[in-house]
Design a protein around this motif. Structure first.
Motif, PDB file in Angstrom:
ATOM      1  N   ALA A  72      36.274  29.555 -16.206  1.00  0.00           N
ATOM      2  CA  ALA A  72      36.572  28.159 -16.510  1.00  0.00           C
ATOM      3  C   ALA A  72      38.054  27.929 -16.720  1.00  0.00           C
ATOM      4  O   ALA A  72      38.491  26.794 -16.921  1.00  0.00           O
ATOM      5  CB  ALA A  72      35.803  27.730 -17.752  1.00  0.00           C
ATOM      6  N   GLY A  73      38.834  29.000 -16.711  1.00  0.00           N
ATOM      7  CA  GLY A  73      40.269  28.836 -16.835  1.00  0.00           C
ATOM      8  C   GLY A  73      40.777  28.755 -18.248  1.00  0.00           C
ATOM      9  O   GLY A  73      41.907  28.353 -18.497  1.00  0.00           O
ATOM     10  N   CYS A  74      39.952  29.177 -19.218  1.00  0.00           N
ATOM     11  CA  CYS A  74      40.412  29.108 -20.604  1.00  0.00           C
ATOM     12  C   CYS A  74      41.241  30.328 -20.943  1.00  0.00           C
ATOM     13  O   CYS A  74      41.116  31.375 -20.334  1.00  0.00           O
ATOM     14  CB  CYS A  74      39.218  29.090 -21.555  1.00  0.00           C
ATOM     15  N   LYS A  75      42.065  30.178 -21.983  1.00  0.00           N
ATOM     16  CA  LYS A  75      42.807  31.329 -22.468  1.00  0.00           C
ATOM     17  C   LYS A  75      41.915  32.060 -23.457  1.00  0.00           C
ATOM     18  O   LYS A  75      41.427  31.488 -24.423  1.00  0.00           O
ATOM     19  CB  LYS A  75      44.081  30.860 -23.164  1.00  0.00           C
ATOM     20  N   VAL A  76      41.687  33.328 -23.224  1.00  0.00           N
ATOM     21  CA  VAL A  76      40.721  34.070 -24.031  1.00  0.00           C
ATOM     22  C   VAL A  76      41.415  35.179 -24.804  1.00  0.00           C
ATOM     23  O   VAL A  76      42.200  35.935 -24.243  1.00  0.00           O
ATOM     24  CB  VAL A  76      39.633  34.710 -23.123  1.00  0.00           C
ATOM     25  N   LYS A  89      31.280  43.325 -11.679  1.00  0.00           N
ATOM     26  CA  LYS A  89      29.944  43.061 -11.145  1.00  0.00           C
ATOM     27  C   LYS A  89      29.591  41.592 -11.287  1.00  0.00           C
ATOM     28  O   LYS A  89      28.825  41.046 -10.501  1.00  0.00           O
ATOM     29  CB  LYS A  89      28.901  43.889 -11.891  1.00  0.00           C
ATOM     30  N   LEU A  90      30.153  40.964 -12.322  1.00  0.00           N
ATOM     31  CA  LEU A  90      29.857  39.545 -12.524  1.00  0.00           C
ATOM     32  C   LEU A  90      30.856  38.664 -11.803  1.00  0.00           C
ATOM     33  O   LEU A  90      30.791  37.447 -11.909  1.00  0.00           O
ATOM     34  CB  LEU A  90      29.887  39.219 -14.028  1.00  0.00           C
ATOM     35  N   GLY A  91      31.818  39.267 -11.126  1.00  0.00           N
ATOM     36  CA  GLY A  91      32.705  38.484 -10.275  1.00  0.00           C
ATOM     37  C   GLY A  91      34.029  38.078 -10.894  1.00  0.00           C
ATOM     38  O   GLY A  91      34.679  37.167 -10.418  1.00  0.00           O
ATOM     39  N   VAL A  92      34.438  38.745 -11.957  1.00  0.00           N
ATOM     40  CA  VAL A  92      35.704  38.379 -12.601  1.00  0.00           C
ATOM     41  C   VAL A  92      36.570  39.631 -12.704  1.00  0.00           C
ATOM     42  O   VAL A  92      36.066  40.707 -13.014  1.00  0.00           O
ATOM     43  CB  VAL A  92      35.448  37.826 -14.015  1.00  0.00           C
ATOM     44  N   ASN A  93      37.847  39.503 -12.473  1.00  0.00           N
ATOM     45  CA  ASN A  93      38.731  40.649 -12.558  1.00  0.00           C
ATOM     46  C   ASN A  93      39.527  40.589 -13.861  1.00  0.00           C
ATOM     47  O   ASN A  93      40.417  39.763 -14.024  1.00  0.00           O
ATOM     48  CB  ASN A  93      39.681  40.638 -11.342  1.00  0.00           C
ATOM     49  N   LEU A  94      39.186  41.470 -14.790  1.00  0.00           N
ATOM     50  CA  LEU A  94      39.830  41.418 -16.100  1.00  0.00           C
ATOM     51  C   LEU A  94      41.287  41.847 -16.031  1.00  0.00           C
ATOM     52  O   LEU A  94      42.145  41.305 -16.725  1.00  0.00           O
ATOM     53  CB  LEU A  94      39.093  42.327 -17.085  1.00  0.00           C
ATOM     54  N   ALA A  95      41.554  42.838 -15.204  1.00  0.00           N
ATOM     55  CA  ALA A  95      42.928  43.334 -15.144  1.00  0.00           C
ATOM     56  C   ALA A  95      43.865  42.246 -14.644  1.00  0.00           C
ATOM     57  O   ALA A  95      44.969  42.061 -15.167  1.00  0.00           O
ATOM     58  CB  ALA A  95      42.989  44.567 -14.252  1.00  0.00           C
ATOM     59  N   LYS A 101      44.431  39.725 -17.279  1.00  0.00           N
ATOM     60  CA  LYS A 101      45.366  40.214 -18.291  1.00  0.00           C
ATOM     61  C   LYS A 101      46.795  40.111 -17.794  1.00  0.00           C
ATOM     62  O   LYS A 101      47.708  39.753 -18.541  1.00  0.00           O
ATOM     63  CB  LYS A 101      45.012  41.674 -18.614  1.00  0.00           C
ATOM     64  N   GLU A 102      47.004  40.424 -16.505  1.00  0.00           N
ATOM     65  CA  GLU A 102      48.336  40.353 -15.926  1.00  0.00           C
ATOM     66  C   GLU A 102      48.932  38.969 -16.043  1.00  0.00           C
ATOM     67  O   GLU A 102      50.087  38.801 -16.422  1.00  0.00           O
ATOM     68  CB  GLU A 102      48.283  40.704 -14.426  1.00  0.00           C
ATOM     69  N   ARG A 103      48.128  37.958 -15.692  1.00  0.00           N
ATOM     70  CA  ARG A 103      48.699  36.612 -15.680  1.00  0.00           C
ATOM     71  C   ARG A 103      48.636  35.947 -17.049  1.00  0.00           C
ATOM     72  O   ARG A 103      48.923  34.784 -17.182  1.00  0.00           O
ATOM     73  CB  ARG A 103      48.018  35.743 -14.634  1.00  0.00           C
ATOM     74  N   GLY A 104      48.224  36.697 -18.041  1.00  0.00           N
ATOM     75  CA  GLY A 104      48.307  36.181 -19.403  1.00  0.00           C
ATOM     76  C   GLY A 104      47.140  35.331 -19.834  1.00  0.00           C
ATOM     77  O   GLY A 104      47.129  34.787 -20.941  1.00  0.00           O
ATOM     78  N   GLN A 105      46.098  35.227 -18.993  1.00  0.00           N
ATOM     79  CA  GLN A 105      44.963  34.399 -19.398  1.00  0.00           C
ATOM     80  C   GLN A 105      44.108  35.132 -20.420  1.00  0.00           C
ATOM     81  O   GLN A 105      43.437  34.520 -21.256  1.00  0.00           O
ATOM     82  CB  GLN A 105      44.129  34.048 -18.172  1.00  0.00           C
ATOM     83  N   LEU A 106      44.143  36.456 -20.345  1.00  0.00           N
ATOM     84  CA  LEU A 106      43.305  37.227 -21.250  1.00  0.00           C
ATOM     85  C   LEU A 106      44.193  38.089 -22.145  1.00  0.00           C
ATOM     86  O   LEU A 106      45.050  38.824 -21.660  1.00  0.00           O
ATOM     87  CB  LEU A 106      42.371  38.130 -20.435  1.00  0.00           C
ATOM     88  N   ASP A 140      52.159  27.457 -20.328  1.00  0.00           N
ATOM     89  CA  ASP A 140      50.766  27.903 -20.294  1.00  0.00           C
ATOM     90  C   ASP A 140      49.904  26.843 -19.627  1.00  0.00           C
ATOM     91  O   ASP A 140      49.888  25.695 -20.067  1.00  0.00           O
ATOM     92  CB  ASP A 140      50.264  28.080 -21.726  1.00  0.00           C
ATOM     93  N   SER A 141      49.200  27.231 -18.580  1.00  0.00           N
ATOM     94  CA  SER A 141      48.420  26.210 -17.902  1.00  0.00           C
ATOM     95  C   SER A 141      46.943  26.286 -18.237  1.00  0.00           C
ATOM     96  O   SER A 141      46.111  25.717 -17.562  1.00  0.00           O
ATOM     97  CB  SER A 141      48.608  26.375 -16.393  1.00  0.00           C
TER      98      SER A 141
END
Lengths: 342, 247
Positions: free
Chosen positions: B28-32, B50-56, B59-64, B115-116
């Motif tokens: 959803a594009g939230c900052k987590v 597996k669920l279709g999201v790349n955590l790394a 993390k790189e782009r600062g969203q996580l 921060d977007s």
């Protein structure tokens, strides 16, 4: 992080512990053995010797062949609904090559266990050194053990810190009787121990160390002595796999005809759920173990057929009560008997 | 917006809910800000893939912002002395004080320039571990309260927290925390193992409780119960008794 709850007299859990270490030696892994009770050298001397595949296969193969020839293809007459269920296999008869088998009546030869690198931690020999790490209000015995493990991991490069090392090996850690009085922890003595968090903090930091390096660990704990059940729950949450061994020695179950072939029960409280949403749950959760002269086997628990007609009401209730714990097809037959008793 | 969701599990493992919320909010594009106390980063990464999201990548782009508890505690315990201005968020291991953890959370979720991302989210897995590591139950409740105030009220974000509990648990401190959190949550997702024991086709039952009584005095809480089965890449939900194995 494999967490084993010891049985009362610590006969069977030490067997499991030794199997874990022996498997490590046969696979060529490095070992780290820690104990406060007996010197690790003695533990190593008592490891069972590995069986060559042919001898084991022959032994178990003979038994299985004998059993099979008796009941070839008897079609069931009364319980015909059960015909379609797969035959209950008590012990795995397909020998997929996973692990090795051991003969516990023979000890492992010294050349074999000296062929791998092993490290030991005997609490009473280490008392003189001061830990260099922040103890975080943890029991000093635990702190020293953690420091020792961390030192071995970083020195021997199990955490990938040494890129020069081409051969990467696995470290198997075995810790015996953690939480007992010998480690200086009073978790086993009183309901409200002085430092309730030492054991859990130790486990958390150990978990961190294991995740960061190529190692696996088995811990045995005298769970029956720990008075404070809350700590056991927390410890279960912090471990990957929790197995409890309940032996029948000295308990009323020893004379229960239900369990006459077995020496104890295996309770699998938790299985690891790593790197995926689901874990590999097996079909049945009722396992029992028995100790034969040469072998320690874990099998599915299945009820012997209730054939006697002079069984008194009381023992039938017993059987039905224990049968409630079972979830396999055979269990339904005994429960059915209870319902007919009115 | 501004909701506090409590994930609770009894007699089973409710971590699939955590994985779901993590990938849901990232998509959803939230900052987590994810406080992961029990498992390593690679575990979550593999499941999220597996669920279709790349955590790394997130993390790189600062969203996580990922706090890996297991790794940080090793740095704290075996590392050198930290600088006085930057206390480790896991300081409560030695001082039983959760303030440093809260500061970490607040700092990571306060929007910076450029921060977007839309609404901030705090995700905690799991809270019961804090009690095992020496924090007092009142301290844990205070920590959650501070987080709610700053994330839900000030920053208009959401908070999702996982706790373990058992009906006949003897861990009174844990029960205290769980019961108190239940009273203050807007939404409770309670994953329970089946009362009749283990089953291959139905892994458990989930109770969804929408606390409408918090918003308006006369409203009843809405309770929905479904059963679920966890598969490799997703979880299927169905009404009670209507598992695919039965139909």
């Amino acid at each position: 992080l494999v967490f084993t709850e010891e049985d009362k007299y610590n006969l069977y859990s030490s067997l499991l512990f030794k199997y874990f270490l022996a498997e490590g030696i046969v696979c060529g892994h490095d070992l780290f053995v820690a104990s406060a009770k007996e010197h690790p050298d003695n533990i190593l001397k008592e490891l069972p010797s590995p069986l060559l595949d042919d001898t084991y296969r022959k032994e178990v193969g003979d038994e299985a062949a004998a059993a099979k020839s008796e009941d070839l293809q008897d079609s069931m007459k009364i319980a015909w609904r059960y015909q379609n269920l797969p035959k209950m296999e008590a012990s795995p008869t397909t020998y997929t090559k996973f692990g090795h088998y051991y003969d516990i009546s023979k000890k492992m030869s010294p050349e074999l266990y000296q062929s791998v690198k092993w490290h030991s931690f005997y609490l009473h020999e280490e008392l003189s050194l001061e830990p260099e790490m922040k103890t975080c209000n943890m029991n000093s015995g635990y702190a020293r053990l953690l420091q020792s493990i961390q030192r071995i991991i970083s020195q021997e490069g199990f955490d990938g810190s040494d890129p020069q090392k081409k051969q990467r090996n696995v470290l198997r850690i075995g810790i015996q009787s953690l939480g007992s009085v010998l480690w200086g922890d009073d978790v086993c003595c009183s309901d409200t121990p002085e430092d309730a968090h030492s054991l859990t903090k130790f486990l958390y930091i150990l978990r961190g160390l294991l995740r960061k390096s190529l190692s696996a660990c088995i811990i045995t704990v005298p769970a029956h002595l720990i008075q404070n059940k809350a700590i056991m729950e927390r410890v279960t949450n912090l471990s990957d796999m929790v197995v409890g061994l309940e032996s029948f020695i000295g308990s009323e179950r020893e004379t229960n005809p239900l369990y006459k072939d077995y020496h104890g029960l295996v309770h699998v409280h938790q299985i690891p759920r790593l790197n995926s949403l689901i874990c590999d749950v097996s079909d049945t959760k009722d396992l029992a173990f028995r100790l034969k002269r040469k072998l320690f086997t874990i099998e599915r628990l299945h009820l012997p057929p209730d054939l006697s007609d002079t069984v008194s009401r009381a023992s039938k209730q017993d059987l039905a009560g224990s049968a409630k714990l079972l979830s396999s097809g055979c269990g339904a037959m005994a429960i059915g008997k209870k319902h007919l008793d009115f | 917006q501004g909701k506090f969701t409590l994930l609770r599990d009894s007699r089973t493992d409710g971590s699939f809910l955590v994985h779901h919320f993590l990938s849901f909010y990232l998509r959803a594009g939230c900052k987590v800000c994810f406080v992961a106390l029990l498992q390593s980063f690679s575990h979550y990464n593999i499941v999220a893939q597996k669920l279709g999201v790349n955590l790394a990548a997130a993390k790189e782009r600062g969203q996580l912002v990922f706090l890996e508890g297991l790794k940080s505690c090793l740095d704290l315990v075996f590392g050198e002395e930290e600088q006085p201005g930057q206390p480790s968020p896991l300081q409560f291991l030695s001082t039983s004080d959760l303030r440093a953890l809260f500061d970490f959370v607040r700092l990571s979720l306060t929007p910076a320039d450029g921060d977007s991302c839309t609404g901030p989210v705090l995700l905690v897995d799991d809270l019961s571990v804090l009690l095992s590591l020496g924090a007092a139950p009142v301290a844990v409740l205070d920590f959650i309260h501070y987080c709610r105030m700053s994330v839900c009220c000030q920053l208009k974000g959401n908070v999702v927290v996982l706790v373990h509990s058992n009906e006949d648990s003897e861990d009174e401190e844990n029960e205290l925390v769980v019961n108190s959190l239940c009273h203050h949550s807007d939404l409770i997702l309670w994953a329970e193992g089946l009362a009749t024991g283990f089953c291959k086709d139905v892994h458990g039952q989930i109770k969804i409780i929408k606390r409408q009584s918090l918003r308006q005095a006369a409203e009843q809480d809405l309770v929905q119960i479904y059963q679920y089965k966890i598969q490799d890449r997703n979880v299927t939900f169905f009404a009670r008794g209507l598992s695919a194995a039965v139909l």
